[in-house]
Design a protein around this motif. Structure first.
Motif, PDB file in Angstrom:
ATOM      1  N   LYS A  70     -59.580  15.499 -48.995  1.00  0.00           N
ATOM      2  CA  LYS A  70     -58.470  16.438 -49.115  1.00  0.00           C
ATOM      3  C   LYS A  70     -58.316  16.940 -50.549  1.00  0.00           C
ATOM      4  O   LYS A  70     -58.220  18.150 -50.797  1.00  0.00           O
ATOM      5  CB  LYS A  70     -57.166  15.794 -48.638  1.00  0.00           C
ATOM      6  N   GLY A  71     -58.326  16.009 -51.491  1.00  0.00           N
ATOM      7  CA  GLY A  71     -58.170  16.413 -52.888  1.00  0.00           C
ATOM      8  C   GLY A  71     -59.356  17.215 -53.387  1.00  0.00           C
ATOM      9  O   GLY A  71     -59.190  18.184 -54.160  1.00  0.00           O
ATOM     10  N   TRP A  72     -60.561  16.837 -52.951  1.00  0.00           N
ATOM     11  CA  TRP A  72     -61.756  17.553 -53.401  1.00  0.00           C
ATOM     12  C   TRP A  72     -61.785  18.983 -52.860  1.00  0.00           C
ATOM     13  O   TRP A  72     -62.133  19.924 -53.571  1.00  0.00           O
ATOM     14  CB  TRP A  72     -62.996  16.784 -52.971  1.00  0.00           C
ATOM     15  N   ALA A  73     -61.383  19.160 -51.615  1.00  0.00           N
ATOM     16  CA  ALA A  73     -61.371  20.499 -51.029  1.00  0.00           C
ATOM     17  C   ALA A  73     -60.373  21.407 -51.741  1.00  0.00           C
ATOM     18  O   ALA A  73     -60.569  22.627 -51.793  1.00  0.00           O
ATOM     19  CB  ALA A  73     -61.037  20.414 -49.545  1.00  0.00           C
ATOM     20  N   LYS A  74     -59.307  20.826 -52.297  1.00  0.00           N
ATOM     21  CA  LYS A  74     -58.298  21.620 -52.999  1.00  0.00           C
ATOM     22  C   LYS A  74     -58.635  21.822 -54.476  1.00  0.00           C
ATOM     23  O   LYS A  74     -57.922  22.543 -55.176  1.00  0.00           O
ATOM     24  CB  LYS A  74     -56.921  20.954 -52.861  1.00  0.00           C
ATOM     25  N   THR A  75     -59.682  21.176 -54.934  1.00  0.00           N
ATOM     26  CA  THR A  75     -60.104  21.356 -56.327  1.00  0.00           C
ATOM     27  C   THR A  75     -60.530  22.799 -56.548  1.00  0.00           C
ATOM     28  O   THR A  75     -61.212  23.395 -55.705  1.00  0.00           O
ATOM     29  CB  THR A  75     -61.266  20.411 -56.668  1.00  0.00           C
ATOM     30  N   ALA A  76     -60.137  23.362 -57.657  1.00  0.00           N
ATOM     31  CA  ALA A  76     -60.439  24.770 -57.930  1.00  0.00           C
ATOM     32  C   ALA A  76     -61.938  25.038 -57.855  1.00  0.00           C
ATOM     33  O   ALA A  76     -62.731  24.236 -58.363  1.00  0.00           O
ATOM     34  CB  ALA A  76     -59.917  25.156 -59.312  1.00  0.00           C
ATOM     35  N   PRO A  77     -62.340  26.136 -57.234  1.00  0.00           N
ATOM     36  CA  PRO A  77     -63.769  26.451 -57.160  1.00  0.00           C
ATOM     37  C   PRO A  77     -64.463  26.434 -58.522  1.00  0.00           C
ATOM     38  O   PRO A  77     -65.607  25.973 -58.626  1.00  0.00           O
ATOM     39  CB  PRO A  77     -63.781  27.856 -56.544  1.00  0.00           C
ATOM     40  N   ARG A  78     -63.777  26.908 -59.554  1.00  0.00           N
ATOM     41  CA  ARG A  78     -64.410  26.933 -60.867  1.00  0.00           C
ATOM     42  C   ARG A  78     -64.695  25.526 -61.367  1.00  0.00           C
ATOM     43  O   ARG A  78     -65.714  25.287 -62.033  1.00  0.00           O
ATOM     44  CB  ARG A  78     -63.523  27.691 -61.849  1.00  0.00           C
ATOM     45  N   VAL A  79     -63.850  24.579 -61.047  1.00  0.00           N
ATOM     46  CA  VAL A  79     -64.078  23.194 -61.455  1.00  0.00           C
ATOM     47  C   VAL A  79     -65.320  22.646 -60.757  1.00  0.00           C
ATOM     48  O   VAL A  79     -66.183  22.009 -61.380  1.00  0.00           O
ATOM     49  CB  VAL A  79     -62.846  22.327 -61.150  1.00  0.00           C
ATOM     50  N   GLY A 120     -66.756  22.244 -51.177  1.00  0.00           N
ATOM     51  CA  GLY A 120     -65.631  21.318 -51.227  1.00  0.00           C
ATOM     52  C   GLY A 120     -65.724  20.182 -50.237  1.00  0.00           C
ATOM     53  O   GLY A 120     -64.705  19.634 -49.804  1.00  0.00           O
ATOM     54  N   CYS A 121     -66.942  19.801 -49.859  1.00  0.00           N
ATOM     55  CA  CYS A 121     -67.157  18.692 -48.927  1.00  0.00           C
ATOM     56  C   CYS A 121     -67.484  17.408 -49.684  1.00  0.00           C
ATOM     57  O   CYS A 121     -68.163  17.451 -50.714  1.00  0.00           O
ATOM     58  CB  CYS A 121     -68.315  19.001 -47.979  1.00  0.00           C
ATOM     59  N   THR A 122     -67.060  16.290 -49.145  1.00  0.00           N
ATOM     60  CA  THR A 122     -67.484  14.988 -49.662  1.00  0.00           C
ATOM     61  C   THR A 122     -68.680  14.514 -48.849  1.00  0.00           C
ATOM     62  O   THR A 122     -68.962  15.034 -47.762  1.00  0.00           O
ATOM     63  CB  THR A 122     -66.352  13.965 -49.586  1.00  0.00           C
ATOM     64  N   MET A 123     -69.383  13.484 -49.355  1.00  0.00           N
ATOM     65  CA  MET A 123     -70.684  13.151 -48.779  1.00  0.00           C
ATOM     66  C   MET A 123     -70.979  11.665 -48.803  1.00  0.00           C
ATOM     67  O   MET A 123     -70.547  10.949 -49.710  1.00  0.00           O
ATOM     68  CB  MET A 123     -71.794  13.852 -49.584  1.00  0.00           C
ATOM     69  N   VAL A 124     -71.785  11.263 -47.807  1.00  0.00           N
ATOM     70  CA  VAL A 124     -72.490   9.983 -47.823  1.00  0.00           C
ATOM     71  C   VAL A 124     -73.969  10.319 -47.736  1.00  0.00           C
ATOM     72  O   VAL A 124     -74.402  10.982 -46.791  1.00  0.00           O
ATOM     73  CB  VAL A 124     -72.090   9.078 -46.640  1.00  0.00           C
TER      74      VAL A 124
END
Length: 515
Positions: free
Chosen positions: A88-97, A200-204
């Motif tokens: 959730k937090g990663w998806a909301k991270t600004a694209p530029r970041v 903005g996806c997390t991964m395994v």
């Protein structure tokens, strides 16, 4: 047949003019002792939950390079938990970041190119020159998708009837599971990880047990570049099915991306169906390389060498069936035999090596099995066809001619330095031969007739086509196949789409109240 020893084929390690000096044992040890060897979960390096480890070996000698943590099913679930918690937090991270993290990773991998190249050569066997090429290729996915991160867009429109407004947005798919192969240890990871980060996806990530070291080093680099904890988690294991199976059936997982064999891909697709997962599958290939009578023969032989011997033939894009017009087959074969015979075989760290070992004994045995089967069916051995004595999993560069349709090598992917040559008379015959396979990843065509090239671009059942070139892979282009070679595309503008979902919002007419 005389079976040459490795020493008789390998040039001494003394560097020639203009070549890099051979890597020393001290260089190897310094790199290996600096590597992380644990599992990377939730931003921390940790041992396997049961303390288990496994050996990573050098395919040129069979010696153990290092021991790494061997993940259990519990470790896999812990990795998914970390990815789910960070989503959730990663998806909301600004694209530029997100873009800047990718750009920093590109710079870091480029700066450490020699380390990554040496590591790949040690764990997989490819010559250092090829390993350096893979670093350049793999790093470019990081740069390409850093530039695409801020370009994720939607649309806003007036409905055709004018009574409402249509808003379309894009959002991250969610936690992903990546299963990568051993033949391109860095590039197959960055080709999946980079667009996932951009979206903005997390991964395994579950790297191949034969070659986990490049993935571990890359995870360390990403952490140093500011990637938040839980965004990428790495769980190397010798029990792939036991570790990944529970993840695929877990409702928190939303996407599966796999690169590997078609049979394994089919089983994964069946498992993914239960959760209706988004899937990307880059599977097997049996690429045709077609040389027409009007081809530039020098270019055709050059292209065949690249398409066949890149990565020692251990590539899904390798030219596995060389279809040559009967009027030039003799000369083409002679030139190809001369070029392949001159390929220096040896350990990848030697500066003169052009052909390294195969990755393990099972791979070498399968290559030899296909060669001997072709001979038993009537094929003629023009070059090679034998194991090379000595330590490691070396196999001679091999050319087969007069290969009959009944030979297994015509239908089964050969992951090794074996070039089967088949002749044809007409364009329609060449197309029929090329399409006579369940695979459809890539094809290669050599002709000076532009109209013919355009015809074949529409007639050949492939996802990619090289015209007068033996290499098509490019981070700026969509990579993928048709038929049983897979689903989805990696790279190019299309690559990020695999990690985005589309959301439509219908908005009432804003002028209704005013009227």
């Amino acid at each position: 047949m005389i079976r040459p020893t490795l020493g008789s084929l390998a040039t001494p390690a003394t560097a020639k003019a203009g070549q890099r000096a051979a890597v020393t044992r001290a260089d190897e040890l310094a790199l290996l002792t600096s590597l992380p060897t644990g599992l990377f979960i939730g931003g921390e390096w940790r041992a396997a939950s049961d303390g288990g480890t496994f050996d990573v070996c050098d395919p040129s000698t069979g010696d153990v390079l290092v021991q790494v943590a061997d993940a259990t099913p519990q470790d896999g679930l812990a990795a998914l938990e970390a990815a789910s918690a960070a989503q959730k937090g990663w998806a909301k991270t600004a694209p530029r970041v997100r873009a800047e993290i990718l750009r920093a990773a590109f710079e870091a991998v480029t700066a450490r190119a020699d380390d990554f190249a040496l590591l790949m050569t040690l764990e997989m066997g490819k010559p250092l020159a090829e390993a350096r090429g893979e670093v350049t290729y793999g790093a470019e996915f990081l740069r390409w998708f850093s530039e695409e991160t801020a370009r994720i867009s939607g649309r806003f429109a007036v409905a055709p009837d004018g009574r409402s407004r249509l808003m379309v947005t894009r959002r991250a798919v969610g936690p992903c599971l990546f299963i990568t192969p051993w033949n391109f240890p860095l590039a197959m990871a960055t080709r999946k990880i980079a667009p996932a980060i951009a979206a903005g996806c997390t991964m395994v990530l579950k790297p191949a047990a034969l070659t986990p070291l490049s993935a571990l080093l890359f995870a360390q680099v990403l952490q140093e570049c500011g990637q938040p904890a839980g965004v990428l988690n790495v769980v190397q294991t010798t029990s792939a099915g036991e570790v990944t199976g529970p993840l695929i059936t877990d409702p928190r997982l939303r996407k599966l991306s796999f690169t590997g064999s078609t049979p394994v891909g089919v089983n994964l697709l069946k498992s993914a169906a239960d959760q209706v997962l988004r899937v990307s599958m880059e599977l097997g290939g049996n690429a045709p390389l077609i040389v027409f009578e009007d081809a530039d023969l020098d270019a055709a032989v050059d292209g065949a060498m690249v398409a066949k011997l890149r990565n020692g033939g251990e590539a899904c894009t390798a030219a596995n069936r060389l279809l040559v017009h009967e009027s030039i087959a003799g000369e083409f074969t002679q030139r190809l035999v001369e070029r392949m015979r001159a390929h220096t075989v040896g350990r990848g760290t030697e500066p003169t090596t052009l052909l390294g070992p195969l990755v393990d004994e099972a791979t070498r045995a399968k290559v030899h099995e296909l060669v001997t089967d072709a001979q038993s069916e009537g094929a003629t051995l023009a070059l090679g066809g034998a194991y090379i004595d000595g330590p490691g999993y070396f196999y001679e560069a091999t050319v087969l001619t007069d290969v009959p349709a009944s030979a297994r090598i015509m239908r089964e992917e050969v992951f090794g330095p074996v070039a089967p040559i088949i002749t044809f008379r007409t364009e329609s015959e060449a197309i029929a031969l090329a399409n006579d396979t369940e695979f459809g990843l890539v094809g290669y065509v050599f002709t000076l007739d532009l109209n013919r090239a355009l015809r074949l671009s529409e007639e050949l059942e492939v996802g990619m086509l090289g015209v007068n070139t033996g290499i098509v892979s490019n981070p700026a282009a969509p990579f993928g196949g048709v038929k049983q070679s897979g689903l989805g595309r990696e790279g190019g503008f299309e690559g990020i789409e695999e990690y985005l979902e589309t959301r439509y919002v219908g908005i009432a007419d804003p002028f209704a109240a005013a009227n």
